[in-house]
Design a protein around this motif. Structure first.
Motif, PDB file in Angstrom:
ATOM      1  N   ALA A  79     -54.989 -23.648 102.768  1.00 21.77           N
ATOM      2  CA  ALA A  79     -55.298 -24.590 101.691  1.00 21.77           C
ATOM      3  C   ALA A  79     -54.305 -24.467 100.528  1.00 21.77           C
ATOM      4  O   ALA A  79     -54.127 -25.402  99.757  1.00 21.77           O
ATOM      5  N   HIS A  95     -51.059 -23.496 100.984  1.00 17.88           N
ATOM      6  CA  HIS A  95     -49.677 -23.530 101.488  1.00 17.88           C
ATOM      7  C   HIS A  95     -48.880 -24.615 100.790  1.00 17.88           C
ATOM      8  O   HIS A  95     -49.322 -25.757 100.708  1.00 17.88           O
ATOM      9  N   GLN A 120     -53.225 -12.148 101.246  1.00 16.86           N
ATOM     10  CA  GLN A 120     -53.579 -12.473  99.859  1.00 16.86           C
ATOM     11  C   GLN A 120     -52.637 -13.541  99.340  1.00 16.86           C
ATOM     12  O   GLN A 120     -51.418 -13.417  99.468  1.00 16.86           O
ATOM     13  N   ASN A 131     -56.699 -15.956  96.591  1.00 16.23           N
ATOM     14  CA  ASN A 131     -57.559 -15.790  97.778  1.00 16.23           C
ATOM     15  C   ASN A 131     -57.225 -14.498  98.517  1.00 16.23           C
ATOM     16  O   ASN A 131     -56.067 -14.104  98.597  1.00 16.23           O
ATOM     17  N   THR A 132     -58.260 -13.857  99.031  1.00 16.03           N
ATOM     18  CA  THR A 132     -58.082 -12.680  99.889  1.00 16.03           C
ATOM     19  C   THR A 132     -58.900 -12.907 101.148  1.00 16.03           C
ATOM     20  O   THR A 132     -60.034 -13.356 101.070  1.00 16.03           O
ATOM     21  N   GLU A 133     -58.320 -12.602 102.289  1.00 17.43           N
ATOM     22  CA  GLU A 133     -59.088 -12.754 103.540  1.00 17.43           C
ATOM     23  C   GLU A 133     -58.548 -11.799 104.595  1.00 17.43           C
ATOM     24  O   GLU A 133     -57.415 -11.336 104.527  1.00 17.43           O
ATOM     25  N   THR A 178     -47.249 -14.813  99.014  1.00 17.04           N
ATOM     26  CA  THR A 178     -48.314 -14.405  99.929  1.00 17.04           C
ATOM     27  C   THR A 178     -48.000 -12.988 100.372  1.00 17.04           C
ATOM     28  O   THR A 178     -46.855 -12.679 100.729  1.00 17.04           O
ATOM     29  N   VAL A 212     -57.600 -11.606 108.527  1.00 18.03           N
ATOM     30  CA  VAL A 212     -57.276 -12.534 109.619  1.00 18.03           C
ATOM     31  C   VAL A 212     -57.311 -11.761 110.935  1.00 18.03           C
ATOM     32  O   VAL A 212     -56.653 -10.724 111.080  1.00 18.03           O
ATOM     33  N   THR A 242     -56.745 -20.316 108.767  1.00 16.26           N
ATOM     34  CA  THR A 242     -56.926 -19.360 107.667  1.00 16.26           C
ATOM     35  C   THR A 242     -57.286 -20.121 106.389  1.00 16.26           C
ATOM     36  O   THR A 242     -56.986 -21.317 106.264  1.00 16.26           O
ATOM     37  N   ALA A 243     -57.875 -19.394 105.440  1.00 19.11           N
ATOM     38  CA  ALA A 243     -58.149 -20.003 104.141  1.00 19.11           C
ATOM     39  C   ALA A 243     -56.843 -20.197 103.369  1.00 19.11           C
ATOM     40  O   ALA A 243     -56.725 -21.080 102.519  1.00 19.11           O
ATOM     41  N   ALA A 244     -55.853 -19.366 103.671  1.00 15.58           N
ATOM     42  CA  ALA A 244     -54.556 -19.444 102.993  1.00 15.58           C
ATOM     43  C   ALA A 244     -53.888 -20.802 103.207  1.00 15.58           C
ATOM     44  O   ALA A 244     -53.083 -21.243 102.382  1.00 15.58           O
TER      45      ALA A 244
END
Ligand SMILES: [Zn+2]
Length: 423
Positions: free
Chosen positions: A319, A321, A345, A355-357, A327, A359, A315-317
């Motif tokens: 990065a 962490h 998010q 960030n929003t993605e 979150t 998953v 996930t982009a999240a």
């Protein structure tokens, strides 16, 4: 906290002649043989018992376990002995336990991430203190007449905030001769008693063997080195394996948490939080953990930092962490996604959106279990549920009132922003 304190095993016999000390000392030796890395300590609560015969390597140990009450650190009580087992002097007749909880509190704060084996007679004045601290209670039994004493032991365990599942009966023919000889009938009786009273009984029976008595027990030497070809050798190995399995599965974790709350070693707020990580099902009472809350279910739990690292792979999240912030996890369907999707998010400490993605949750993903545990619903069923988790924080800090007040403020602002559809 709990992961660094010893796993406490008590071997106690309701009546004389069950080979209790033979089992307890040999168990320590077998544990070490099965797992060299595991620290193993042995303490006799039999006043003035001869512990040196089995373990002495160099100088005699000076302290007994109850010197913990005099604030001697746990590790200083023990001396390295034969077979890699650490042991201390037996209690002496004049010693007493201050309260039945004092040993437990001392052990909870000890830095010894291994197994501590306690050896105490069924009528020992130290028994209440040992029962109050025990994770696993092993009771060799030779004679059906011992049943009332076993029932008393079980009551003592339950009164000390313990649970039935901690107690195991070990059918034993070891030790001095008993009036009661027929071994098949003993096993049958114990199985019957187990059904009636909810006792767990170890498979098989510790058998008396004249070679074992002559070569090992008589000189207080281990079966492992003296009579490895005996049936008792296999049985002791099985017992050590049972112990390692129970320890590994943390079967006494709920008992430990209850006792730590009783002893004031955990803040009262810990009562309202699930202290097992839902991602790995293991206790989350040490190191850095994330705090998670779910709405509307209002469930609260802790997640290991490492388990979240694994969860976020791909996930982009990932990065972000470890950075301070929250979150937010929601169903993807609210935002035009499919039922197999989650929206993640990442928000900074001041709730600025980082960030929003979306998953994609595969069938084997651990997200399923997490969503189910947090919301009480499966992924396909959730819609307006909110799952929020914090940055990783040391458990002791996370359970403090100050940290929680700050979390509540951030969570309030986040829910407000969700209601206003600002994020
Ligand atoms: Zn975990």
């Amino acid at each position: 906290m709990t992961e660094a304190s010893p796993y406490v095993v008590l071997v106690t016999g309701p009546s004389a002649g069950v080979g209790k000390s033979t089992l307890a000392t040999n168990l320590a030796v077998y544990l070490k043989a099965l797992d060299e890395e595991l620290p193993v300590a042995y303490a006799s609560l039999e006043p003035d018992a001869d512990v040196d015969a089995m373990f002495r390597l160099g100088k005699q140990p000076e302290y007994s376990l109850f010197d913990l009450q005099r604030n001697i650190p746990f590790v200083e009580l023990f001396t390295l002995g034969q077979f890699g087992v650490e042991y201390c002097a037996a209690v002496n007749v004049g010693q007493q336990s201050e309260t039945s909880q004092s040993l437990r509190k001392g052990l909870a704060q000890a830095d010894f991430p291994g197994v501590l084996i306690l050896d105490a007679a069924g009528d020992s004045p130290f028994l209440p203190a040992a029962l109050a601290a025990v994770d696993l209670l092993l009771v060799p039994v030779k004679d059906p007449a011992a049943l009332p004493e076993i029932v008393r032991l079980q009551k003592g365990l339950l009164a000390a905030a313990g649970e039935r599942q901690q107690l195991w009966l070990l059918p034993s023919q070891l030790g001095a001769a008993s009036r009661y000889q027929p071994s098949a009938a003993l096993t049958e009786f114990l199985r019957f008693a187990a059904q009636e009273r909810g006792f767990q009984v170890l498979e098989g029976q510790f058998s008396a063997d004249s070679r074992v008595a002559e070569l090992a027990v008589k000189f207080a030497k281990p079966v492992l080195t003296r009579v490895p070809q005996s049936a008792l050798h296999q049985q002791l190995k099985q017992l050590a394996e049972l112990l390692l399995d129970q320890r590994q599965r943390q079967t006494s974790f709920s008992v430990r948490v209850r006792r730590m709350l009783l002893d004031g070693l955990l803040p009262p707020r810990a009562r309202r939080i699930a202290l097992s990580c839902p991602l790995c099902k293991c206790p989350a009472l040490s190191g850095e953990v994330h705090y998670l809350e779910a709405f509307p279910a209002r469930r609260r739990m802790l997640l290991h930092r490492d388990c979240v690292t694994a969860l976020l792979v791909g996930t982009a999240a990932a990065a972000f962490h470890g950075e301070p912030g929250l979150t937010l996890v929601q169903s993807g369907t609210l935002f035009g996604g499919g039922t197999g999707q989650l929206r993640l998010q990442v928000l900074a400490e001041d709730l600025e959106l980082l960030n929003t993605e979306m998953v994609e949750v595969t069938e084997t993903s651990v997200w399923h279990g997490l969503i189910q545990t947090a919301t009480g619903r499966c992924l396909a069923e959730i819609y307006r549920e909110l799952v929020v988790y914090s940055e990783p924080v040391a458990v002791s800090e996370l359970l403090s009132d100050a940290w929680y007040r700050d979390f509540v403020a951030r969570r309030g602002a986040l829910r407000q922003a969700c209601r206003e559809e600002k994020i």
